[in-house]
Every structure is written in C-alpha cells, then in structure tokens.
Design a protein around this motif. Sequence first.
Motif, mmCIF file in Angstrom:
data_model
loop_
_atom_site.group_PDB
_atom_site.id
_atom_site.type_symbol
_atom_site.label_atom_id
_atom_site.label_comp_id
_atom_site.label_asym_id
_atom_site.label_seq_id
_atom_site.Cartn_x
_atom_site.Cartn_y
_atom_site.Cartn_z
ATOM 1 N N LEU B 146 0.652 -1.258 -0.067
ATOM 2 C CA LEU B 146 0.074 -0.047 0.049
ATOM 3 C C LEU B 146 0.779 1.116 0.104
ATOM 4 C CD1 LEU B 146 -2.974 -0.575 2.419
ATOM 5 C CD2 LEU B 146 -2.816 -0.797 -0.175
ATOM 6 N N ILE B 147 2.049 1.446 0.742
ATOM 7 C CA ILE B 147 2.587 2.573 0.906
ATOM 8 C C ILE B 147 3.281 3.083 -0.553
ATOM 9 C CG2 ILE B 147 4.965 3.586 1.675
ATOM 10 C CD1 ILE B 147 4.640 1.628 4.123
ATOM 11 N N PRO B 148 3.823 2.235 -1.420
ATOM 12 C CA PRO B 148 4.131 2.995 -2.672
ATOM 13 C C PRO B 148 2.918 3.499 -3.371
ATOM 14 C CG PRO B 148 4.924 0.874 -2.788
ATOM 15 C CD PRO B 148 4.255 1.021 -1.312
ATOM 16 N N LEU B 149 1.698 2.855 -3.470
ATOM 17 C CA LEU B 149 0.754 2.955 -4.256
ATOM 18 C C LEU B 149 0.025 4.246 -3.575
ATOM 19 C CD1 LEU B 149 -1.583 1.613 -6.036
ATOM 20 C CD2 LEU B 149 -2.743 0.622 -4.166
ATOM 21 N N MET B 150 -0.402 4.328 -2.254
ATOM 22 C CA MET B 150 -0.876 5.646 -1.812
ATOM 23 C C MET B 150 0.385 6.714 -1.937
ATOM 24 S SD MET B 150 -2.683 4.011 1.633
ATOM 25 C CE MET B 150 -3.427 5.328 2.233
ATOM 26 N N GLN B 151 1.425 6.753 -1.938
ATOM 27 C CA GLN B 151 2.404 7.645 -2.160
ATOM 28 C C GLN B 151 2.168 8.300 -3.582
ATOM 29 O OE1 GLN B 151 6.194 6.182 -1.089
ATOM 30 N NE2 GLN B 151 6.193 7.636 0.819
ATOM 31 N N GLU B 152 2.049 7.443 -4.594
ATOM 32 C CA GLU B 152 1.964 7.735 -5.946
ATOM 33 C C GLU B 152 0.586 8.468 -6.298
ATOM 34 O OE1 GLU B 152 1.398 5.260 -10.105
ATOM 35 O OE2 GLU B 152 2.291 4.364 -8.338
ATOM 36 N N GLN B 153 -0.421 7.948 -5.587
ATOM 37 C CA GLN B 153 -1.946 8.678 -5.776
ATOM 38 C C GLN B 153 -1.857 10.066 -5.355
ATOM 39 O OE1 GLN B 153 -4.484 5.453 -3.991
ATOM 40 N NE2 GLN B 153 -4.404 4.456 -6.002
ATOM 41 N N GLY B 154 -1.249 10.110 -4.017
ATOM 42 C CA GLY B 154 -1.144 11.583 -3.514
ATOM 43 C C GLY B 154 -2.422 11.903 -2.742
ATOM 44 N N THR B 155 -2.557 13.231 -2.311
ATOM 45 C CA THR B 155 -3.573 13.353 -1.258
ATOM 46 C C THR B 155 -4.777 14.406 -1.819
ATOM 47 O OG1 THR B 155 -2.309 15.115 -0.672
ATOM 48 C CG2 THR B 155 -1.947 13.081 0.674
ATOM 49 N N GLU B 156 -4.474 14.923 -2.942
ATOM 50 C CA GLU B 156 -5.460 15.721 -3.508
ATOM 51 C C GLU B 156 -7.061 15.312 -3.415
ATOM 52 O OE1 GLU B 156 -3.034 14.749 -5.603
ATOM 53 O OE2 GLU B 156 -1.759 16.186 -5.666
ATOM 54 N N GLU B 157 -7.314 14.069 -3.726
ATOM 55 C CA GLU B 157 -8.704 13.831 -3.755
ATOM 56 C C GLU B 157 -9.503 13.721 -2.380
ATOM 57 O OE1 GLU B 157 -9.647 10.316 -6.276
ATOM 58 O OE2 GLU B 157 -8.129 10.998 -7.614
ATOM 59 N N GLU B 158 -8.554 13.175 -1.405
ATOM 60 C CA GLU B 158 -8.832 13.164 0.021
ATOM 61 C C GLU B 158 -9.206 14.506 0.330
ATOM 62 O OE1 GLU B 158 -6.389 10.794 -0.875
ATOM 63 O OE2 GLU B 158 -7.103 8.928 0.136
ATOM 64 N N GLU B 159 -8.430 15.565 0.215
ATOM 65 C CA GLU B 159 -8.179 16.850 0.502
ATOM 66 C C GLU B 159 -9.662 17.392 0.098
ATOM 67 O OE1 GLU B 159 -4.661 18.426 -0.756
ATOM 68 O OE2 GLU B 159 -3.723 17.531 0.902
ATOM 69 N N ALA B 160 -9.934 16.992 -1.290
ATOM 70 C CA ALA B 160 -11.202 17.847 -1.821
ATOM 71 C C ALA B 160 -12.436 17.248 -1.148
ATOM 72 C CB ALA B 160 -11.151 17.201 -3.244
ATOM 73 N N ALA B 161 -12.344 15.765 -0.808
ATOM 74 C CA ALA B 161 -13.443 15.438 -0.288
ATOM 75 C C ALA B 161 -13.664 16.099 1.244
ATOM 76 C CB ALA B 161 -13.463 13.896 -0.122
ATOM 77 N N LEU B 162 -12.433 16.237 1.975
ATOM 78 C CA LEU B 162 -12.538 16.854 3.162
ATOM 79 C C LEU B 162 -12.985 18.185 3.195
ATOM 80 C CD1 LEU B 162 -9.467 15.344 4.717
ATOM 81 C CD2 LEU B 162 -11.498 14.873 5.422
ATOM 82 N N LEU B 163 -12.780 19.022 2.307
ATOM 83 C CA LEU B 163 -12.966 20.198 1.923
ATOM 84 C C LEU B 163 -14.643 20.265 1.707
ATOM 85 C CD1 LEU B 163 -10.336 21.925 -0.042
ATOM 86 C CD2 LEU B 163 -11.035 22.499 2.405
ATOM 87 N N LEU B 164 -14.945 19.552 1.018
ATOM 88 C CA LEU B 164 -16.589 19.481 0.629
ATOM 89 C C LEU B 164 -17.488 18.778 1.894
ATOM 90 C CD1 LEU B 164 -16.075 18.021 -2.764
ATOM 91 C CD2 LEU B 164 -17.051 20.349 -2.148
ATOM 92 N N GLY B 165 -16.827 18.433 3.296
ATOM 93 C CA GLY B 165 -17.380 18.309 4.195
ATOM 94 C C GLY B 165 -17.515 16.931 4.627
ATOM 95 N N ALA B 166 -16.739 15.992 3.850
ATOM 96 C CA ALA B 166 -16.845 14.284 4.237
ATOM 97 C C ALA B 166 -16.185 14.338 5.600
ATOM 98 C CB ALA B 166 -16.219 13.760 3.174
ATOM 99 N N SER B 167 -16.795 13.343 6.533
ATOM 100 C CA SER B 167 -15.813 12.983 7.463
ATOM 101 C C SER B 167 -14.676 12.011 7.052
ATOM 102 C CB SER B 167 -16.848 12.293 8.644
ATOM 103 O OG SER B 167 -16.965 10.956 7.999
#
Lengths: 329, 270
Positions: B146-167
């Motif tokens: 998982l570590i290399p996979l998640m590193q490659e994918q980056g955090t943008e999508e998660e950040e967007a979700a959090l900004l839109l109000g997801a828990s």
Amino acid sequence: MLSLVAAGMAGCGSGRADVGTTLRNVSYDPTREFYQAFNRVFSEYWVGRGKGAVEVEQSHGGSGKQARSVIDGLETDVVTLALAYDIDAIAERAKLLPKDWQRRLPHNSCPYTSTIVFLVRQGNPKGIRGWNDLTRGGVQVITANPKTGGGARWNYLAAWGYALGESGGREAAAEEFVRALYLNVPVLDSGARGATTTFVQRGLGDVLLCWENEAYLARREFATEQLEMVSPAVSIQAEPPVALVDVRAEQRGNRAAAQAYLEYLYTTGGQTLARQHFFRPSVEPGESFAAMKLFTVEELEGGWAAAHQKHFRDNAIFDRIYRPGRSGG
Amino acid sequence: MKWRVLLVGLTVLFLSLFLLVPLAAILVEALRKGAGAYVRALLDPDAMVAIRLTLLCASIAVVASVIFGICAAWAVTRFRFPGKSLLLTFIDLPFAVSPVVAGLLMVLVFGGQGWLGPLHLGVLFATPGIILATIFVSFPFVARELIPLMQEQGTEEEEAALLLGASGWQTFVRITLPKIKWGLLYGVILANARAMGEFGAVSVVSGHIRGRTNTIPLHVEILYNEYNFVAAFAVASLLALLALATLGAKALLEWKLRRDAEAAQREAGA
C-alpha cells in the motif's frame, strides 16, 4: 477470504471428540511408532480397568530440543527422552520433578534399552565389522551432532568407550580414536532421524551409526534399499529413561493416570510391544537380539553430568576433536 | 529472433527444472499408493486438525496485516512526523529477521523462564503462540504493497472530499478504499501465502503436539520423519495446491489491474 475466516473459526478448539482423560507424552524421535502402538494398548487397558477413556497426545523431536521445550513451558504429564541428562535438565532448571526422579521406577527408570550398531549398504562393500573399521581412510561415517542429538551422544560415547577399553584405559588414545572417527564424518545432522534420512534417502556415506531399534526399523521401512546391520562386539548400553513430570501432571489432574501409564511400560504388555518395536525390554529381555558386550555410561564416566562436563560442554573434548568444515582435510 | 528463442527456452527450462518437475514429483509420490491412500492421508484426524489450524492462523494473520497495513500506510503517506524512516525500517524487520529468530524471541518473552513466564499466559506451545508467530512473519506484506501505491496517488482527492465536508471515515470508505482495493487484495494474497507456508517460526513455538499444535507444514515434516512418504507428499501437495490457487488469484488480479489501467488510459486519451 470471508469463507476462509469462517472455516478457520469453525475449526477453532473443536479438534477432537471429547474423551475422559488426555495425557501428554513428550518424547524423542525414534519412539514414534512404539508409542503410537503403546498408547492404543494402554488406552484399552485403562478402559478395561473401568477408568474411563484416555487419549494420549504425542510430541516428538530431538531429545535435547524436547527437554528445552518442557523447560520453556510445553505442558506434559510424562517425558520419555533419549537420555537421563535431558530429564535432569528439566528437574534442575524448571524444578518440575524431583532431582532423584531416576530412582522412582525400576531399572533406573528405563523400561527398555537399546544399543548402538552400524547400518551398512548391501553386501557391506567396505567390509565394516567393528569400530576400528570406522577410522579407516575412505570410509564415510554418518552420525548426528552429539551436542544437539541424544542418539548422537550415545554414538560418540560408544566409540569413546570402545577405544578406552582397547587401549587399557588411556584417554589420550581414546581421544585420538574419536578424532579419527569424526574426521570421517562428512556432515553432522542435528538429530538421529535426520542422520538416518541422510544415509538411507540421500544415499550419503558408507556406514550409519544408529540406535539398534532405528536400524531394525530402517531395514523394515526401506526393504528395497537393501541395508545390512552390523553389530559390533562391544558397544554402549543406551538407556532412554521415562519420568512423571510431577508439577504439570498435578496441575492437569492427571497424576494417577500418568503414573499408571509409565508403570504399564514394565508389564508384559508393554515389554512385548517394546520388543516388537526393536527395543531391548528391561524386565523381560528374551533372546531376540545379538549378544554384545555392553557397558553403561555409569561405568564409563560415572553418570551423565560428568560425561557432559568432560565431552559435550563448550570447549570440552568434542569441540577439541571436531572442527566443522575441516573434516577429511 | 535467435535470441528470443534462446532466452525463452532458457527461462522455460529453468522453470521446469526448479518448479514443474518438483511439483510433479510431489504429486507422483503422493499418488504412489493410489487415490485411496491420498484421500486417507488428507482425512486423517491429525491432518484435519493441521489444516484447520493453518486456515485459522492464516485468516487471523491476514486480518491483522490488513488492519496494520492500512494504518501504517495511512500514517506514512498522509502525515509528516519525526522517525518516519525508522518506522519504515521496522516494518521491514520481519523480512530481514530469520523466522527462527522470531520464534526464539517469543520463547524469550513467553517461555517458562522468560519475561512473562511467571504469568502462565498459555501462549507458547498452544494456538495463541502459533497465531502470533504467523502474524509476525506476514504482517508487512499489506503495508509494503500500500505505501508506494498511496504515495503515488497523492492526497488531492482526499483533501477535496474533506473540504466538501466529508468525515474522515467517509473519506476513507468512499475515496481511499476504492483507489487502493486492488493493491490491498494483492497484499492479502501475498500475506496469506506466507502465513500458510510458514515453518521456522511456527516450529519453534508449536511444541509439535500431534493433533493439537501442528500446522500443515509441521505435519508434513512429522509424516516425512515417520517414513510415511505417501501421506507426507499428499499433505504437501495440498499445500502446493493452495500455493497454486494463490498464484492463480494473483495472476487474475494482475490481469484485471492492467485492464483497468488501459481503460483509464483510453478514457484519458479520448
């Protein structure tokens, strides 16, 4: 994956049908077949006496390793190991049984004995008749490491005792003899069964030093491989003792059954089974084995503690005479 | 052209010698005394206990490695903290340490003479000890996947979700999990294969009690030492079949992953 988890969970704990008493016997390698048969017979005897069903769980391995496991907490009602030294270790280090355990059952707590013999290839191509032939050049000897294997200690002491007797008690001569013998050992396995498989299955070596019962067994199991047994004129009386592990047997509520289990080894039933599995029965010797002149470790070194100090401790005689990787050189 | 034939030939020859021939040998030995003896060896009560114990240990070890793997990968790829590289090194420890040493460590901790010995926890020479040893040797696989996979994918999508109000939980279930599911499954397969086949660590902590604390690999050794070769190879063939099934699942996954990637590329191109 989920089904896998479910299958695993369903199997949890429900290993066997419930029985009255479950005894546990921690033993060494070459007794597997004997105790498999003995446990059945004992179970019938116990039920016959109206004591309810009894099941015996077995654990087998190198004698020293098994003793170590019992010291480290492997719970067992009885131990049936390759040499008294290993049971002494349990008594001393873990205090699970009294130090004088060996006096509690007849014949030094050895219901059966064995000795050390040679197993050679068909037709005995190297002409091996006695101990002296093992030190000749060009003869490869297979034996396990006496620092880790119980049977291997008997092998070593048998060779030592023979050479000591031949030289009229000169230890320097005996040391020279075992040095020459172990120079002919191409590889030291860690246990007796490993050495047997090396010799029989992998076809390594000209002669295998092994328990007499193991030699008979190997000949029966590998009839096609054509092995011959050579009994030297002189060898050691190998005494594999049995003992109740008092503290554990009491914790498990098995003391009476465990004691009866060990005593049953001395009855005609137990002795007959021992003979059938090629052990020399102590109470009813009979005449089915080769007549050999046998000496005991007691006569040789005054007991296992002294023998260990002198031969197998770090930097003792065995370490002096055997250097791994330098054999044959 | 010549080179291609030569290289492919060499690879096939190598694989046949080291994989196919031994595999065939196991099956031939296992069936030497007929299908009846083969089935009897597998249905033997002691063998059944060994199979159950192996499946139990492997499933628990896999669950543990999934939980640990996701936590570790999340921590390492989403946060900055001191000692991160040290943590990464520790995750690799079970790969570096010999399994026998791992077993001995457990004896030192839980053994009768060990640190926790006086507590009589009943861990060593019983099922809990075998499970712990199995977890130890198999836990890094999911994290390592998982570590290399998640590193490659980056955090943008998660950040967007959090900004839109997801828990945090919603973000994980709806955004992260779908992105890492195939990598996760791949890690599970590897961890499972390792857990089922483990010998060294388990051998040290098992006590080898027949019908109670023997796993499949230990049971194979016992049968072999009893000169019971047909049964030994029959049980070994079961282990080999489990390995083959695992490899098959892995191949299927890789094929699926490649197809997804190609589809994504086509979409991006279109």
